[in-house]
Design an enzyme around this catalytic site. Structure first.
Site, short mmCIF file in Angstrom:
data_model
loop_
_atom_site.label_atom_id
_atom_site.label_comp_id
_atom_site.label_asym_id
_atom_site.label_seq_id
_atom_site.Cartn_x
_atom_site.Cartn_y
_atom_site.Cartn_z
N ASP A 88 0.83 -1.21 0.00
CA ASP A 88 0.00 0.00 0.00
C ASP A 88 0.86 1.26 0.00
OD1 ASP A 88 -2.54 1.14 -0.02
OD2 ASP A 88 -2.62 1.35 2.15
N HIS A 89 0.38 2.31 -0.64
CA HIS A 89 0.96 3.65 -0.59
C HIS A 89 2.48 3.66 -0.67
CE1 HIS A 89 -2.48 6.27 -0.01
NE2 HIS A 89 -3.00 5.36 0.78
N ASP A 136 2.04 5.35 -5.34
CA ASP A 136 1.37 6.57 -4.92
C ASP A 136 2.20 7.76 -5.37
OD1 ASP A 136 0.04 8.65 -3.79
OD2 ASP A 136 0.02 7.86 -1.74
N GLU A 164 -3.33 6.42 -7.28
CA GLU A 164 -4.24 7.35 -6.61
C GLU A 164 -4.29 8.67 -7.36
OE1 GLU A 164 -4.17 9.71 -2.40
OE2 GLU A 164 -4.16 7.52 -2.26
N GLY A 188 -6.94 6.87 9.11
CA GLY A 188 -7.05 7.02 10.55
C GLY A 188 -8.50 7.04 11.00
N GLY A 225 -9.04 4.84 3.57
CA GLY A 225 -9.58 5.43 4.78
C GLY A 225 -10.90 4.81 5.20
N GLY A 226 -11.00 3.47 5.15
CA GLY A 226 -12.26 2.80 5.45
C GLY A 226 -12.53 2.57 6.92
N SER A 254 -7.47 -0.38 8.30
CA SER A 254 -6.21 -0.51 9.04
C SER A 254 -6.37 -0.11 10.50
CB SER A 254 -5.11 0.33 8.39
OG SER A 254 -3.92 0.32 9.16
#
Length: 289
Positions: free
Chosen positions: A82-83, A104, A134, A181, A209-210, A232
């Site tokens: 990720d990212h 990203d 993204e 977050g 951001g889920g 996360s």
């Protein structure tokens, strides 16, 4: 079951209007309880690591452990980086056996983002590795990538189409008002923007951001075309709080098996609730097995 590319998994999820949860893991034991939760609900799953976790645990070690867990629980599993802004780390992950990577470059200009994304696609797509990119800027903190609220920018629908057409990227994470977050207030998700993007972009979309987004909002995002939902912070917090509560109530109980079991149980329940939230329960199908 060997690890699989997340591309067909997410394409089918979008077509069938359900989601797949990508769970960030931060330790080897968390890999197993994520897979255990998915196995109990017969759901495909994506294990996801940040660059920081790769540097701490090692890409090859992560691949070996996720592969072992996938084979043990016999659940369709993708492994996603990720990212990532560093092409060398992306190469390391691909060579180790990751089946999905995110480049990203959203902090750069549109043209630079296209250029860097195409580099990763040239490197990875022929290997069957899924690539995620993204557009816009998702607020919050993800490892050492910090986007202040005032700097967060939502993706422009027509630019999303231009980006996908220019790069051929198979999955796209457009910024639509969520943040990494836990939210201080209710997230301001731009559902109309998601619908506009999904109407002109035919690849699976990704919801960053889920964590702590209300279930009904996530379901609406999924129905509009968000096939991958990242979680996360809620997992990490549930795990850590269970350990903290253990020592607050039983300070003399120092057996790791006791407090780690409590942590696992707490985080696993969060994982199962997220799987149910995106309606991926019982979505293990013969073509994935």
């Amino acid at each position: 079951m060997p690890l699989i590319s997340t591309t067909p998994m997410l394409e089918k999820a979008r077509a069938d209007k359900h989601g797949i949860v990508a769970f960030n893991v931060h330790s080897f034991d968390s890999i197993f309880w994520v897979l255990e939760a998915a196995a109990e609900l017969r759901s495909p799953v994506i294990v996801q690591t940040t660059v920081g976790t790769v540097k701490q645990l090692g890409a090859k070690n992560i691949v070996q452990v996720v592969t072992a867990a996938s084979e043990y629980y016999d659940i369709p599993t993708g492994l996603h980086l990720d990212h990532c802004t560093d092409l060398e780390v992306i190469k390391e992950a691909i060579h180790a056996g990751y089946t999905s990577v995110m480049i990203d470059a959203s902090m750069h200009s549109f043209e630079k983002n296209v250029e860097r994304t195409k580099k990763v696609i040239d490197l990875a797509k022929s290997l069957g590795v899924n690539i995620e990119a993204e557009l816009g800027k998702v607020g919050g903190v993800e490892d050492d990538i910090v986007v202040n609220e005032e700097d967060a920018q939502k993706a422009v629908p027509i630019e999303c189409k231009q980006f996908v057409d220019s790069t051929g990227v198979p999955t796209l994470a457009p910024a639509i008002g969520t943040a990494h977050g836990i939210y201080k207030g209710k997230p301001n998700i731009d559902f109309n923007r998601i619908a506009e993007i999904a109407k002109i972009v035919d690849v699976p979309l990704v919801l960053h951001g889920g964590s702590a987004v209300p279930d009904e909002d996530v379901r609406r995002c999924v129905a509009l075309g968000m096939a991958k939902v990242n979680v996360s912070t809620e997992l990490k917090n549930a795990y850590s709080e269970a350990i903290r509560n253990h020592f607050a109530t039983e300070p003399e109980s120092l057996d790791p098996r006791a407090y780690l079991q409590k942590a696992k149980d707490a985080a696993k329940e969060i994982a199962k609730s997220k799987i149910r939230m995106v309606d991926s329960e019982n979505k293990v199908i013969p073509s994935f097995v």
